[in-house]
Design a protein around this motif. Sequence first.
Motif, PDB file in Angstrom:
ATOM      1  N   ILE A   1      -3.738 -12.933 -43.213  1.00  0.00           N
ATOM      2  CA  ILE A   1      -4.011 -11.765 -41.786  1.00  0.00           C
ATOM      3  C   ILE A   1      -3.311 -12.106 -40.961  1.00  0.00           C
ATOM      4  CG2 ILE A   1      -5.867 -11.676 -39.998  1.00  0.00           C
ATOM      5  CD1 ILE A   1      -8.448 -11.268 -42.492  1.00  0.00           C
ATOM      6  N   GLY A   2      -2.266 -11.410 -40.640  1.00  0.00           N
ATOM      7  CA  GLY A   2      -1.539 -11.522 -39.260  1.00  0.00           C
ATOM      8  C   GLY A   2      -0.466 -11.965 -39.660  1.00  0.00           C
ATOM      9  N   ALA A   3      -0.234 -12.384 -40.912  1.00  0.00           N
ATOM     10  CA  ALA A   3       1.697 -12.315 -41.382  1.00  0.00           C
ATOM     11  C   ALA A   3       2.077 -10.955 -41.708  1.00  0.00           C
ATOM     12  CB  ALA A   3       1.366 -12.343 -42.864  1.00  0.00           C
ATOM     13  N   LEU A   4       3.537 -11.075 -41.078  1.00  0.00           N
ATOM     14  CA  LEU A   4       4.298  -9.341 -41.615  1.00  0.00           C
ATOM     15  C   LEU A   4       5.328  -9.320 -42.968  1.00  0.00           C
ATOM     16  CD1 LEU A   4       6.557 -10.242 -38.301  1.00  0.00           C
ATOM     17  CD2 LEU A   4       4.411  -8.578 -38.458  1.00  0.00           C
ATOM     18  N   TYR A   5       4.912  -8.517 -43.375  1.00  0.00           N
ATOM     19  CA  TYR A   5       5.691  -7.904 -44.611  1.00  0.00           C
ATOM     20  C   TYR A   5       6.538  -6.660 -44.558  1.00  0.00           C
ATOM     21  CZ  TYR A   5       1.983 -10.940 -46.127  1.00  0.00           C
ATOM     22  OH  TYR A   5       1.189 -12.564 -46.746  1.00  0.00           O
ATOM     23  N   TYR A   6       7.117  -6.733 -45.465  1.00  0.00           N
ATOM     24  CA  TYR A   6       8.284  -5.006 -45.547  1.00  0.00           C
ATOM     25  C   TYR A   6       7.670  -4.830 -46.694  1.00  0.00           C
ATOM     26  CZ  TYR A   6      12.732  -2.871 -45.172  1.00  0.00           C
ATOM     27  OH  TYR A   6      13.977  -2.060 -44.287  1.00  0.00           O
ATOM     28  N   GLY A   7       7.503  -3.636 -46.452  1.00  0.00           N
ATOM     29  CA  GLY A   7       6.806  -3.239 -47.979  1.00  0.00           C
ATOM     30  C   GLY A   7       6.870  -1.836 -48.120  1.00  0.00           C
TER      31      GLY A   7
ATOM     32  N   PHE B   1      -0.356   4.440 -47.533  1.00  0.00           N
ATOM     33  CA  PHE B   1      -0.397   2.932 -48.687  1.00  0.00           C
ATOM     34  C   PHE B   1       0.973   2.982 -48.759  1.00  0.00           C
ATOM     35  CE2 PHE B   1      -4.332   5.486 -49.319  1.00  0.00           C
ATOM     36  CZ  PHE B   1      -5.170   4.301 -49.653  1.00  0.00           C
ATOM     37  N   VAL B   2       1.419   1.589 -47.636  1.00  0.00           N
ATOM     38  CA  VAL B   2       2.600   0.180 -48.123  1.00  0.00           C
ATOM     39  C   VAL B   2       2.054  -0.840 -49.135  1.00  0.00           C
ATOM     40  CG1 VAL B   2       4.629  -0.850 -47.358  1.00  0.00           C
ATOM     41  CG2 VAL B   2       2.657   0.782 -45.737  1.00  0.00           C
ATOM     42  N   GLU B   3       2.891  -0.981 -49.858  1.00  0.00           N
ATOM     43  CA  GLU B   3       2.742  -1.855 -51.187  1.00  0.00           C
ATOM     44  C   GLU B   3       3.577  -3.188 -50.735  1.00  0.00           C
ATOM     45  OE1 GLU B   3       4.116  -1.707 -55.870  1.00  0.00           O
ATOM     46  OE2 GLU B   3       5.825  -1.933 -54.804  1.00  0.00           O
ATOM     47  N   LEU B   4       2.927  -4.531 -50.557  1.00  0.00           N
ATOM     48  CA  LEU B   4       3.561  -5.149 -50.233  1.00  0.00           C
ATOM     49  C   LEU B   4       3.482  -6.506 -51.290  1.00  0.00           C
ATOM     50  CD1 LEU B   4      -0.367  -6.153 -48.357  1.00  0.00           C
ATOM     51  CD2 LEU B   4       2.042  -5.011 -47.531  1.00  0.00           C
ATOM     52  N   ALA B   5       2.889  -6.289 -52.935  1.00  0.00           N
ATOM     53  CA  ALA B   5       3.659  -6.469 -53.680  1.00  0.00           C
ATOM     54  C   ALA B   5       3.540  -6.344 -55.371  1.00  0.00           C
ATOM     55  CB  ALA B   5       3.070  -8.114 -54.112  1.00  0.00           C
ATOM     56  N   PRO B   6       3.880  -5.855 -56.215  1.00  0.00           N
ATOM     57  CA  PRO B   6       3.008  -4.987 -57.312  1.00  0.00           C
ATOM     58  C   PRO B   6       2.020  -4.888 -57.858  1.00  0.00           C
ATOM     59  CG  PRO B   6       5.574  -5.631 -57.920  1.00  0.00           C
ATOM     60  CD  PRO B   6       4.782  -6.896 -56.597  1.00  0.00           C
TER      61      PRO B   6
ATOM     62  N   LYS C   1      -0.132  -4.285 -55.295  1.00  0.00           N
ATOM     63  CA  LYS C   1      -0.712  -4.923 -53.765  1.00  0.00           C
ATOM     64  C   LYS C   1      -0.238  -3.900 -53.253  1.00  0.00           C
ATOM     65  CE  LYS C   1      -2.679  -8.117 -56.051  1.00  0.00           C
ATOM     66  NZ  LYS C   1      -2.395  -9.930 -56.596  1.00  0.00           N
ATOM     67  N   ASP C   2      -0.832  -3.424 -52.577  1.00  0.00           N
ATOM     68  CA  ASP C   2      -0.522  -2.276 -51.312  1.00  0.00           C
ATOM     69  C   ASP C   2      -1.812  -2.350 -49.767  1.00  0.00           C
ATOM     70  OD1 ASP C   2      -1.314   0.636 -53.520  1.00  0.00           O
ATOM     71  OD2 ASP C   2      -2.459  -0.229 -52.103  1.00  0.00           O
ATOM     72  N   GLY C   3      -1.527  -1.796 -49.337  1.00  0.00           N
ATOM     73  CA  GLY C   3      -2.551  -1.535 -48.480  1.00  0.00           C
ATOM     74  C   GLY C   3      -2.282  -0.253 -47.139  1.00  0.00           C
ATOM     75  N   LEU C   4      -3.105   0.014 -46.162  1.00  0.00           N
ATOM     76  CA  LEU C   4      -3.480   1.606 -46.120  1.00  0.00           C
ATOM     77  C   LEU C   4      -3.084   1.306 -44.406  1.00  0.00           C
ATOM     78  CD1 LEU C   4      -4.575   3.691 -45.545  1.00  0.00           C
ATOM     79  CD2 LEU C   4      -6.896   2.868 -44.941  1.00  0.00           C
ATOM     80  N   VAL C   5      -2.007   1.802 -44.031  1.00  0.00           N
ATOM     81  CA  VAL C   5      -1.904   1.885 -42.669  1.00  0.00           C
ATOM     82  C   VAL C   5      -2.525   3.209 -41.787  1.00  0.00           C
ATOM     83  CG1 VAL C   5       0.495   2.040 -40.802  1.00  0.00           C
ATOM     84  CG2 VAL C   5       0.631   1.118 -43.064  1.00  0.00           C
ATOM     85  N   HIS C   6      -3.532   3.009 -41.155  1.00  0.00           N
ATOM     86  CA  HIS C   6      -4.218   4.376 -40.283  1.00  0.00           C
ATOM     87  C   HIS C   6      -3.344   5.715 -39.844  1.00  0.00           C
ATOM     88  CE1 HIS C   6      -7.055   6.707 -38.052  1.00  0.00           C
ATOM     89  NE2 HIS C   6      -7.855   6.698 -39.227  1.00  0.00           N
ATOM     90  N   ILE C   7      -3.394   5.731 -40.010  1.00  0.00           N
ATOM     91  CA  ILE C   7      -2.745   7.198 -39.029  1.00  0.00           C
ATOM     92  C   ILE C   7      -2.276   6.414 -37.398  1.00  0.00           C
ATOM     93  CG2 ILE C   7      -4.642   9.290 -38.685  1.00  0.00           C
ATOM     94  CD1 ILE C   7      -1.853  11.154 -38.406  1.00  0.00           C
TER      95      ILE C   7
ATOM     96  N   MET D   1      11.028   2.237 -46.414  1.00  0.00           N
ATOM     97  CA  MET D   1      10.450   0.980 -45.324  1.00  0.00           C
ATOM     98  C   MET D   1       9.975   0.699 -44.515  1.00  0.00           C
ATOM     99  SD  MET D   1      11.013  -0.143 -49.719  1.00  0.00           S
ATOM    100  CE  MET D   1      11.347  -2.800 -48.824  1.00  0.00           C
ATOM    101  N   MET D   2       8.908   0.094 -44.831  1.00  0.00           N
ATOM    102  CA  MET D   2       9.210  -0.264 -43.001  1.00  0.00           C
ATOM    103  C   MET D   2       7.998  -2.014 -42.905  1.00  0.00           C
ATOM    104  SD  MET D   2       4.707   1.888 -42.596  1.00  0.00           S
ATOM    105  CE  MET D   2       5.881   3.600 -42.343  1.00  0.00           C
ATOM    106  N   TRP D   3       7.898  -2.818 -41.756  1.00  0.00           N
ATOM    107  CA  TRP D   3       7.508  -4.229 -41.670  1.00  0.00           C
ATOM    108  C   TRP D   3       5.513  -2.828 -41.006  1.00  0.00           C
ATOM    109  CZ3 TRP D   3       8.770  -8.246 -42.094  1.00  0.00           C
ATOM    110  CH2 TRP D   3      10.035  -9.263 -42.371  1.00  0.00           C
ATOM    111  N   VAL D   4       4.403  -4.235 -41.559  1.00  0.00           N
ATOM    112  CA  VAL D   4       4.200  -4.126 -41.574  1.00  0.00           C
ATOM    113  C   VAL D   4       3.079  -5.462 -41.301  1.00  0.00           C
ATOM    114  CG1 VAL D   4       3.517  -1.940 -42.952  1.00  0.00           C
ATOM    115  CG2 VAL D   4       3.087  -3.581 -43.230  1.00  0.00           C
ATOM    116  N   LYS D   5       1.571  -5.295 -40.295  1.00  0.00           N
ATOM    117  CA  LYS D   5       1.470  -6.762 -40.119  1.00  0.00           C
ATOM    118  C   LYS D   5      -0.114  -6.091 -40.980  1.00  0.00           C
ATOM    119  CE  LYS D   5      -0.139  -9.489 -36.249  1.00  0.00           C
ATOM    120  NZ  LYS D   5      -0.252  -9.889 -34.954  1.00  0.00           N
ATOM    121  N   VAL D   6      -0.284  -7.386 -41.139  1.00  0.00           N
ATOM    122  CA  VAL D   6      -2.199  -7.088 -41.896  1.00  0.00           C
ATOM    123  C   VAL D   6      -3.218  -7.587 -40.662  1.00  0.00           C
ATOM    124  CG1 VAL D   6      -3.321  -8.488 -43.928  1.00  0.00           C
ATOM    125  CG2 VAL D   6      -1.344  -8.569 -43.959  1.00  0.00           C
ATOM    126  N   THR D   7      -3.648  -6.561 -40.481  1.00  0.00           N
ATOM    127  CA  THR D   7      -5.043  -6.933 -39.559  1.00  0.00           C
ATOM    128  C   THR D   7      -6.265  -7.155 -39.821  1.00  0.00           C
ATOM    129  OG1 THR D   7      -5.724  -4.485 -39.247  1.00  0.00           O
ATOM    130  CG2 THR D   7      -3.568  -4.596 -37.916  1.00  0.00           C
TER     131      THR D   7
END
Length: 716
Positions: free
Chosen positions: A630-636, A647-652, A654-660, A680-686
């Motif tokens: 939580i709080g870390a930045l990832y490029y997925g 849905f953005v893949e953080l690792a094979p 393993k993905d997470g949801l970016v709400h609209i 590809m986009m930067w995301v932050k785990v909230t």
Amino acid sequence: MSTIITQRQFPNYRKYEMELAGRPLTLEVGKLAELANAAVMVGYGDTRVLVCATASARPRDGIDFFPLSVDFEEKLYSVGRIPGSFNRREGRPGEKGVLTSRVIDRPIRPLFPHDFRNDVSIMATVMSVDHDCSPEICGLIGASAALAISDIPWHGPVGALKVGLVDGRLVLNPTSEERKVSDLDVTVVSTDSKVVMIEAGANEVDNDTMFKAIQLAHEENQKQVQLINKMVSEIGKAKFDYPHADFDEDLFEKIVSATMEDAKAAMDTDDKNVRETRWNALIEKWHELFLDEYPEMDKYLDEITYKFQKKIVKAWLLEGHRVDGRQKNEIRPLGSEVGILPRAHGSGLFTRGQTQVLSVVTLDTLSANQKLDTIWEETEKRYMHHYNFPGYSVGEAKPARSPGRREIGHGALAERALLPVIPDVETFPYAIRVVSEVVSSNGSTSQGSICGSTLALMDAGVPIKAPVAGISCGLIQDDDGGFTTFIDIQGVEDFHGEMDFKVAGTKKGITAIQMDLKNDGLTMEIIKNALEITYDGRCQILDQIMIPAIAEPRKEVSRYAPKMITMHIDPDKIRDVIGKGGSVIQKIVADTGAKIDINDDGSIFIAGIDATSCDAAKKCIDDIVFVPEIGALYYGRVVRLMTFGAFVELAPGKDGLVHISKLADHRIEKVEDACKIGDMMWVKVTDIDEKGRVNLSHKDAVREIKAKEAKGERIR
């Protein structure tokens, strides 16, 4: 008529007790193995070892040596285990059993009469093991007690003790926990006046500490000697008479008188082959002079040769003259080379006079560790040292055979000497095997193997803590108790001398000692002198010969050695890495070509033929065990679009949801307005909810990145 039964009585049963290092020691006789010449059940804590001494009624014909056999039997029932072999029973003794047999043999052998030729068997059977109370010490004490009270001719008794060094304090017979942190493990065996055996392993212990430990053990051993002497006075049998070994003293004196000068001339050379050629010619001269008068002289030739050569060597050494012309403190010409074998992972050749040892190192993954099925606490061995002594090394035409007790003992001595400087598994995650090939032998091959193995380990890139060298010290005593010690004994001096005091270590301190004797023991003065001259000798070998050949371990392992990566994961994730039936790890191995070893604590060791395969395997494992923070930045990568977000893949896998609402810093109507699959986009785990679902934010990530860039920070 009913069966008649009577209760078996043991009228000769006796039990002797004392306290040894704070624990009860008991010696029981008269109940077990009554047909042996003597039998003693030694109890120490909960350890029980039955030691039986048996001698043949008549001497063995046609031999010129004393046929003593010592066997230390490791019974796995003593530790509550069933043997792991196919037949589920004990087979040939393991390495530790062989070494313990040798430790028992060496102090008792010199105390038998020199002309005794009856077969004698010492059998020590370990029946119960308390790891705080050494079965080895029990075997030594039991052998001493059994021989002393038996009718077998023997000039004992002896006492035995181990000494450890825990937090700078000498500890007698250290417990299991104390041994784990001890810097010293020295076994000392003594008669009532002298030390007859020393066997030691140490973490670079200085001479003074080692000497104090030996001195302390010798003093404590007197309590055992007194107890056994009490047993002898109360229940000891009278020693039986035996036929003394046949030897023609008249012939010997005539040969010495007639050919002394010729014998001296034959002996006076530094070349073993030349000496043997000259001596064989001398034997022909004996035949010419005495064969008619003594037609059976050939049966005495070996003993005449031994006595004659010993007479010359002893006289010369007491005069300060050595067979090869060296000074007492002079070492034979030395040589060191590394990188002898191009495809081996490491190799080193050490030469001392006509003694040459070629040591070869092999590195492998930790799955190659040797698994041990013994009564001892050690269950596997990561560092292995093997010693080979082929017939050609001494000019003998004989076929190769499996290693004997001597080879096993010399390999173990070199292993013990080098183990204190071997890096731990975290620093160097390899299994290490060293093989010392004795290609030429004229004395001190065990110490040559230590020096050669140090060279080979450094050549292999093993980051040893310090180089180790070994040297031996010899002894000759006169009839008045005076003594002469001399450094670096060659074969003929070893054969005819009274002591082979081997010491190995670094410049800082001792790592191993092994002492072999042919006399009735050493005084403290001799021991102190031996420690001093061997220290100076090994420092000179290191400074002048070994370090100039290779000053430090190579920075990289050989290109032919496996490359290794170490990583650590949460132990709870091990099952994910292995997969059902090993499916996941097998696929990683198949895809990358790497070998993977996993420990229960989550340590993972990855080996491959090159760094690329190791890195690929590590990435696969990293992906499997990946847990977003939580709080870390990832490029997925955007992998799926829904009406409510992306849905953005953080690792094979393993993905997470970016709400609209988190895709942009302004309102958007459709997800497609902000991204598409493959972007590809930067995301932050909230947030990560209780089900492990990961919530992400692109706009928060962009905002944080801009803030960092404004401060001059680099975003990776």
